[in-house]
Design an enzyme around this catalytic site. Sequence first.
Site, short mmCIF file in Angstrom:
data_model
loop_
_atom_site.label_atom_id
_atom_site.label_comp_id
_atom_site.label_asym_id
_atom_site.label_seq_id
_atom_site.Cartn_x
_atom_site.Cartn_y
_atom_site.Cartn_z
N LYS A 196 -7.50 -3.32 6.51
CA LYS A 196 -6.82 -2.05 6.22
C LYS A 196 -5.60 -2.26 5.33
O LYS A 196 -5.34 -1.48 4.42
CB LYS A 196 -6.41 -1.37 7.53
CG LYS A 196 -5.67 -0.04 7.34
CD LYS A 196 -5.34 0.59 8.68
CE LYS A 196 -4.50 1.85 8.51
NZ LYS A 196 -5.24 2.95 7.86
N LYS A 250 0.82 -1.21 0.00
CA LYS A 250 0.00 0.00 0.00
C LYS A 250 0.86 1.26 0.00
O LYS A 250 0.45 2.29 -0.55
CB LYS A 250 -0.98 0.00 1.17
CG LYS A 250 -0.41 0.06 2.56
CD LYS A 250 -1.53 -0.09 3.59
CE LYS A 250 -1.03 0.05 5.03
NZ LYS A 250 -0.72 1.44 5.38
N SER A 251 2.04 1.21 0.60
CA SER A 251 2.92 2.38 0.58
C SER A 251 3.31 2.73 -0.85
O SER A 251 3.26 3.90 -1.27
CB SER A 251 4.18 2.12 1.41
OG SER A 251 3.85 1.94 2.77
N SER A 275 6.97 12.74 11.38
CA SER A 275 6.42 11.72 10.50
C SER A 275 7.10 11.78 9.14
O SER A 275 7.16 12.84 8.51
CB SER A 275 4.91 11.92 10.32
OG SER A 275 4.41 11.05 9.33
N SER A 276 7.58 10.62 8.67
CA SER A 276 8.19 10.58 7.34
C SER A 276 7.16 10.90 6.26
O SER A 276 7.52 11.34 5.17
CB SER A 276 8.79 9.19 7.08
OG SER A 276 7.78 8.20 7.01
N ASP A 322 6.75 -0.58 11.70
CA ASP A 322 5.64 -1.51 11.50
C ASP A 322 6.03 -2.96 11.76
O ASP A 322 5.15 -3.82 11.93
CB ASP A 322 5.08 -1.38 10.08
CG ASP A 322 4.27 -0.11 9.89
OD1 ASP A 322 3.92 0.52 10.91
OD2 ASP A 322 3.99 0.26 8.73
N LYS A 377 0.74 5.65 15.94
CA LYS A 377 0.15 4.86 14.86
C LYS A 377 -1.37 4.78 15.01
O LYS A 377 -1.98 5.57 15.72
CB LYS A 377 0.79 3.48 14.83
CG LYS A 377 2.30 3.49 14.61
CD LYS A 377 2.66 4.01 13.23
CE LYS A 377 4.15 3.95 12.97
NZ LYS A 377 4.50 4.39 11.59
#
Length: 431
Positions: free
Chosen positions: A415, A12-13, A161-162, A313, A340
Amino acid sequence: MMEQLRHLPIAKSNANRLLVMAYLAGEFPRVRETLLSQGDWEDCPDDVRIMCRVLQEMGATSGAETSSDTPFTLLDVGAAGTVLRFVTALAAVGTERPLQITGTTRLKNRPLRPLLDELKALGADIRGEWSEENAHDPLTIYPPSRPLRGGTLSSTFDRQSSQFISALLMIAPYFSAPFTIPELPRRGNSYPYIDLTLAMMREAGADWSYTETGVVVKPGGYSGDRLLEMARVPEMDWSAASYAFGWSAVAHRPVFLPSLRASDRQGDKAIVGFMRPLGVEARFLEGGGVELIPTDVPRLACYTPEGLNEVPDLVPTLVVTALMRRQPFLMKGVASLRLKESDRLRQLVETAALFGFRLHESDDALAWDGTFSPVEAQRTILVDTAEDHRMAMAWSIASILYPQVQYTDASVVSKSYPGFWRESIFAALPH
């Protein structure tokens, strides 16, 4: 007999970055169709579905006239933090109609202010607030009166946050002047995601370079043809694959993961190295795919994986796998887990206690010294998934040894991994 995953989702990234760049290049419909034709829509992560829907809704507003009855278009990003941050930046540089963005209560408590402030400094017309307390003044983004101006990232910018950095990088080719991010580290909190963004931008035709002053992105846009080519060969999700590593380590059985490649650019491919001390060796096959082979490794005095701040993650998978193997550990660089979908550090500590493990939490570390109090075999262990997909998937590894595990909501896996409970290795586990 070697088990095989059959529903591993697209990453998904990668997919969401590709879709944002395609929208900017005016190629969203073709890239979306090409990307999603590479797999089963049923296995498409919710976050990618939401991105597709939101970009479709943004596209539907193009050229539409604003009326007093419909002063803005409402975009609901649900619980998708990536979609929130990327679409906020995208709208700031390219919306043709006022947009209001909303999401779940939990998402409204996740940080966005640094990105909003930076976009405003670049010339974006953003009004309202992003928080549950300010529902009377919702976040609204108006069409820019002129292209965002470029320049240099503010010295006060909060880089917690990246995704803030990635969002700014992806829209920078559409600024009126070069955009510089000074002192961008080559390592650090979630840096592999920034590295992924830069690599995909370059592959899509963006002009950027490392200089003495930092990363400089020049105006110029993306190539539609290159984006289409990228959509034809999507990467599968290494974060999702990490749970099969944990299953193999605890069940002590081999698993085949199709479509994963040694050349994949995702930072979470680091699971290969992290899992060796926990008893799993990964073998990359020449034609694609990875075989997970359980190994007999001695228990370490303390398992201390390095660089977890770059791949947060993976931490829930590593924690649960280490506990199930009775492997003491010290995991540093994990503070970002509090930001998160849930406060993952708190969730890990509280849930581990239900199994008889007492974890020690500090500002930036999580540890277990090996002490353990067995729980009654018949006592139900209810895992609070806290609307967090990774909590459900990580603790499923524990249910190999604890069949009395139940979940407050096992469906949250959709998700990122809709087919999780349909995989043969997870289907028989309680859920």
